[in-house]
Enzyme design. Structure first.
Site, mmCIF file in Angstrom:
data_model
loop_
_atom_site.group_PDB
_atom_site.id
_atom_site.type_symbol
_atom_site.label_atom_id
_atom_site.label_comp_id
_atom_site.label_asym_id
_atom_site.label_seq_id
_atom_site.Cartn_x
_atom_site.Cartn_y
_atom_site.Cartn_z
ATOM 1 C CB CYS A 76 45.223 63.320 -13.761
ATOM 2 S SG CYS A 76 45.076 65.114 -13.366
ATOM 3 C CG HIS A 176 46.717 62.029 -9.750
ATOM 4 N ND1 HIS A 176 47.734 61.845 -10.487
ATOM 5 C CD2 HIS A 176 46.534 63.466 -9.696
ATOM 6 C CE1 HIS A 176 47.752 62.950 -11.189
ATOM 7 N NE2 HIS A 176 47.060 63.948 -10.589
ATOM 8 C CD GLU A 178 48.786 58.598 -9.706
ATOM 9 O OE1 GLU A 178 49.089 59.825 -9.956
ATOM 10 O OE2 GLU A 178 47.823 57.867 -9.920
#
Length: 210
Positions: A76, A176, A178
């Site tokens: 990001c 993202h 994650e």
């Protein structure tokens, strides 16, 4: 050992949790000697570009990143700071990737670009192994990176932009991973596999996938 850079702008807990789920040894640090001992580095980021760069510069992490030959994964804002500059705060970035970040036009659609989206185009690269146009990733950003020769995957929201960009040992993802479920976990696994099996040797973009 994977080092997660701590520069007061990173989404550290979620990235650390993603590595824990994969049982990957890691540490969170802003110390150069620990970064030097790591096999690779994850460079996460959320928030505004200007204070983020100031934080990097305060600890000389900007200089370290510009000079490292270790594999680096920017996430990001971490990806955005790899570029030359950004309209956000008119800030100068690390200059590793060419181009300037621009803000999405809010008169066309809602800004920030928030939610799930797919790739428009994907090139062959170890980071996107087994991924294609059908996979969704989670985005939250108001500024977008240009499409150029280092773009590995594009996404379309108001403008076509670089969803993934790679140059030498540097890899960046605008979304993202994650927070992107199984597909995001695969991105991280591909990065780890690249680090452990190839010894971090840089790989150049290849022809687009059909």
């Amino acid at each position: 050992m994977i080092a997660i850079i701590n520069y007061e702008a990173g989404n550290l807990a979620s990235v650390s949790n993603a590595l824990k789920r994969l049982e990957e040894p890691h540490l969170i640090t802003d110390e150069e000697y620990e970064l030097n001992q790591a096999d690779a580095v994850i460079f996460p980021g959320v928030g505004h570009a200007q204070p983020a760069m100031q934080s990097l510069e305060k600890n000389n992490l900007d200089r370290w990143l510009k000079n490292t030959s270790k594999p680096v994964l920017g996430i990001c804002l971490g990806m955005q700071l790899l570029y030359e500059s950004s309209q956000e705060g008119n800030v100068q970035g690390l200059g590793i990737l060419p181009g300037r970040l621009k803000k999405f036009d809010s008169s066309v659609n809602k800004v920030p670009h928030m939610g799930w989206n797919t790739f428009s185009e994907v090139k062959k690269h170890p980071l996107v192994e087994s991924l294609d146009h059908q996979h969704y990733f989670y985005y939250v950003h108001s500024y977008y990176a240009p499409v150029n020769e280092f773009t590995i995957a594009t996404c379309d929201y108001i403008e076509e932009f670089s969803a993934i960009a790679c140059k030498d040992n540097f890899m960046g993802v605008q979304f993202h991973p994650e927070k992107s479920g199984q597909a995001g976990s695969l991105i991280i696994q591909n990065f780890l596999q690249f680090v452990h099996e190839s010894g971090g040797k840089p790989s150049s973009p290849k022809a687009p996938l059909k």
